[in-house]
Design a protein around this motif. Structure first.
Motif, PDB file in Angstrom:
ATOM      1  N   LEU A 163      80.303  62.667  41.275  1.00  0.00           N
ATOM      2  CA  LEU A 163      79.489  61.552  40.798  1.00  0.00           C
ATOM      3  C   LEU A 163      77.999  61.858  40.767  1.00  0.00           C
ATOM      4  CD1 LEU A 163      81.233  58.569  42.598  1.00  0.00           C
ATOM      5  CD2 LEU A 163      81.377  59.215  40.207  1.00  0.00           C
ATOM      6  N   TRP A 164      77.566  62.862  41.469  1.00  0.00           N
ATOM      7  CA  TRP A 164      76.139  63.142  41.550  1.00  0.00           C
ATOM      8  C   TRP A 164      75.466  63.289  40.187  1.00  0.00           C
ATOM      9  CZ3 TRP A 164      75.926  67.161  46.120  1.00  0.00           C
ATOM     10  CH2 TRP A 164      76.235  66.502  47.306  1.00  0.00           C
ATOM     11  N   PRO A 165      76.041  64.033  39.253  1.00  0.00           N
ATOM     12  CA  PRO A 165      75.387  64.123  37.940  1.00  0.00           C
ATOM     13  C   PRO A 165      75.298  62.766  37.230  1.00  0.00           C
ATOM     14  CG  PRO A 165      77.066  65.821  38.167  1.00  0.00           C
ATOM     15  CD  PRO A 165      77.207  64.909  39.337  1.00  0.00           C
ATOM     16  N   LEU A 166      76.266  61.905  37.461  1.00  0.00           N
ATOM     17  CA  LEU A 166      76.233  60.586  36.821  1.00  0.00           C
ATOM     18  C   LEU A 166      75.107  59.714  37.372  1.00  0.00           C
ATOM     19  CD1 LEU A 166      80.072  59.836  36.791  1.00  0.00           C
ATOM     20  CD2 LEU A 166      78.663  60.717  34.930  1.00  0.00           C
ATOM     21  N   PHE A 167      74.713  59.979  38.622  1.00  0.00           N
ATOM     22  CA  PHE A 167      73.622  59.237  39.246  1.00  0.00           C
ATOM     23  C   PHE A 167      72.270  59.921  39.045  1.00  0.00           C
ATOM     24  CE2 PHE A 167      77.014  57.765  42.402  1.00  0.00           C
ATOM     25  CZ  PHE A 167      77.216  56.588  41.722  1.00  0.00           C
TER      26      PHE A 167
END
Length: 190
Positions: A163-167
């Protein structure tokens, strides 16, 4: 009369009139109608299967409530349902290992559903608006049940490297020399 191609050229003349028969149109529209009604039902059924498989000990009803709570506590409309399922699925494993955790979760879900039924006449997952569900969550935010769910979701969602890239988070920086020389001040939203 069709034009004839010049000698030595490979020109092709296309007939631009659509060739759809009434029977072909009806067949295509019938298949479209079936897909409009069947595909959403199949997607909903696959979500239920994912929740049911993730909560064999707590049960599907508790799983759906925990999933809805996760979305209401940490709302990210663009996150797929599977990420929330991954974040709340560990509750079932914890309930299998510790009867006290299972009691805390099942009693908490039961209490939340009872509050929703008293106020809105339906269980928590069926409460229509997010504002109404958040009001119910505010009523229980001091309970050990809410604190456990909220605390565990912080790591369940935000420690998920997928999820880090999405955030917009690039991850840990110390391995790459830190942020000082890597654009620590390149935020564009200030």
């Amino acid at each position: 009369m069709k034009p004839t191609p010049a000698a030595g050229s490979a020109m092709r003349v296309l007939d631009k009139q659509p060739k759809v028969s009434r029977r072909g149109f009806l067949r295509g529209s019938g298949l479209a109608a079936i897909s409009v009604t069947v595909v959403p039902a199949a997607i909903a059924a696959s979500k239920d299967v994912a929740v049911e498989q993730s909560f064999p000990r707590l049960g599907m009803a508790a799983g759906k409530t925990l999933l809805r709570m996760a979305r209401d506590i940490y709302p990210h409309d663009k996150l797929a349902e599977k990420f929330y399922v991954e974040a709340v699925a560990p509750y079932d494993a914890a309930a299998a290992k510790d009867p006290a955790v299972k009691t805390l979760l099942t009693d908490g879900v039961h209490d939340l559903d009872q509050r929703a039924k008293q106020r809105y006449g339906v269980p928590y997952v069926q409460v229509k608006t997010e504002d109404q569900r958040v009001a119910l969550l505010k009523d229980i935010e001091a309970t050990p049940f809410f604190k456990k769910v909220q605390g565990d979701l912080v790591t369940g969602l935000y420690n998920n490297k997928k999820l880090w890239p999405l955030f917009g988070y690039e991850g840990s920086s110390w391995q790459k020399g830190g942020y000082l020389n890597r654009g620590f001040d390149d935020i564009d939203w200030l």
